[in-house]
Structures are given as structure tokens and as C-alpha cells.
Design a protein around this motif. Sequence first.
Motif, short mmCIF file in Angstrom:
data_model
loop_
_atom_site.label_atom_id
_atom_site.label_comp_id
_atom_site.label_asym_id
_atom_site.label_seq_id
_atom_site.Cartn_x
_atom_site.Cartn_y
_atom_site.Cartn_z
N LYS A 1 0.11 -15.46 1.19
CA LYS A 1 0.40 -16.10 -0.11
C LYS A 1 0.12 -15.17 -1.28
N LEU A 2 -0.95 -14.38 -1.18
CA LEU A 2 -1.36 -13.52 -2.30
C LEU A 2 -0.48 -12.30 -2.48
N ILE A 3 -0.04 -11.70 -1.38
CA ILE A 3 0.77 -10.49 -1.48
C ILE A 3 2.24 -10.90 -1.47
N PRO A 4 2.98 -10.63 -2.54
CA PRO A 4 4.38 -11.09 -2.61
C PRO A 4 5.28 -10.35 -1.64
N ALA A 5 6.34 -11.04 -1.20
CA ALA A 5 7.31 -10.45 -0.28
C ALA A 5 8.18 -9.42 -1.00
N GLN A 6 8.46 -9.65 -2.26
CA GLN A 6 9.27 -8.73 -3.05
C GLN A 6 8.51 -8.40 -4.33
N CYS A 7 8.83 -7.29 -4.89
CA CYS A 7 8.21 -6.91 -6.15
C CYS A 7 8.72 -7.84 -7.25
N MET B 1 7.42 -2.21 -10.50
CA MET B 1 6.06 -1.75 -10.78
C MET B 1 5.22 -1.64 -9.50
N CYS B 2 5.63 -2.33 -8.45
CA CYS B 2 4.87 -2.27 -7.19
C CYS B 2 4.82 -0.85 -6.65
N LYS B 3 5.87 -0.08 -6.87
CA LYS B 3 5.90 1.29 -6.37
C LYS B 3 4.87 2.17 -7.08
N LEU B 4 4.40 1.74 -8.24
CA LEU B 4 3.39 2.50 -8.97
C LEU B 4 1.98 2.21 -8.45
N ASN B 5 1.84 1.13 -7.69
CA ASN B 5 0.54 0.78 -7.11
C ASN B 5 0.21 1.76 -6.00
N PRO B 6 -0.90 2.47 -6.08
CA PRO B 6 -1.21 3.47 -5.05
C PRO B 6 -1.53 2.86 -3.69
N LEU B 7 -1.80 1.56 -3.63
CA LEU B 7 -2.08 0.89 -2.37
C LEU B 7 -0.92 0.01 -1.90
N TYR B 8 0.24 0.21 -2.48
CA TYR B 8 1.39 -0.64 -2.18
C TYR B 8 1.73 -0.67 -0.69
N ASN B 9 1.86 0.47 -0.06
CA ASN B 9 2.24 0.51 1.36
C ASN B 9 1.19 -0.16 2.23
N GLU B 10 -0.07 0.04 1.95
CA GLU B 10 -1.12 -0.57 2.75
C GLU B 10 -1.12 -2.09 2.60
N LEU B 11 -0.89 -2.58 1.37
CA LEU B 11 -0.86 -4.02 1.15
C LEU B 11 0.34 -4.68 1.82
N VAL B 12 1.50 -4.02 1.77
CA VAL B 12 2.68 -4.56 2.44
C VAL B 12 2.45 -4.62 3.95
N TYR B 13 1.83 -3.58 4.49
CA TYR B 13 1.55 -3.56 5.92
C TYR B 13 0.52 -4.63 6.29
N LEU B 14 -0.46 -4.88 5.43
CA LEU B 14 -1.45 -5.93 5.66
C LEU B 14 -0.77 -7.30 5.67
N ARG B 15 0.16 -7.52 4.75
CA ARG B 15 0.90 -8.78 4.73
C ARG B 15 1.72 -8.94 6.01
#
Length: 119
Positions: A61-67, A86-100
Motif C-alpha cells: 500500500k505504501l509503495i506506489p505501483a506507478q510514479c 520524480m521517482c527516478k530521482l530517488n536513489p532508493l527507487y529500484n530497491e523500493l520497487v523490488y521490495l514491493r
Amino acid sequence: MLKTINQRIFLPAFVSPLEEKNQKGSKKQFARPKLDLLQPLRQWVDKIDIQNRKLAKLIAKLIPAQCPFERDIMLFGRKIGHIPPMCKLNPLYNELVYLRFRALCYLVDQCGEDIQSYC
């Protein structure tokens, strides 16, 4: 090697070795060492083990499916501007998407839930 309370941290994880780079002509110059201060945080997020239905649902629920920030600015049917994701500017973007993704996989594989409401 540095020692913390629970784990060892190797310096090569933070600093890449000096490398030679070719420039114009025959001159060679050393690259600056690259310092990645977020590497321990990235590793911590990657190591989060999802073994709880409530935690998996919370993460999904917390991590969105799309930016949610990418937009085209339209005026009278014409595109006059674009706001980049703006999600691509987040340095942890890939890790958060993988966690979701891991949370959704846990809900499907272990709990047998339908995840269409999270997509």
C-alpha cells in the motif's frame, strides 16, 4: 574493514578503486574515488525478509505501483510541458520497487491473496 555492532563493513563497498581513464591524446588521468553513502541503506532494504501478511500489505500500500508525479501539461489540447517522473530521482527507487514486488509475491504465493487491488 570497519566493525559495527552486528556486522562488518568492508571499505570497498564504499569506495571504488582508482582507475585510469584515457583522455584526448596520450594523457592519462586518475578517476576520483566514488563514495556511495547510501550503499548500507540499499543493502538493508534488500535484506528485508517478508514473513508477515500485515507487513506485506503495508508495503504494497505504501509503495506506489506507478510514479504518481509524471505529468504532461496540456493547454488547449497541446502539450506545453512535461514534468519528469520524480521517482527516478530517488536513489532508493529500484530497491523500493523490488521490495514491493517481493511483498506482492509473498501475498500471492504464501497467503493466496488476489493482488489486483494493489495494482
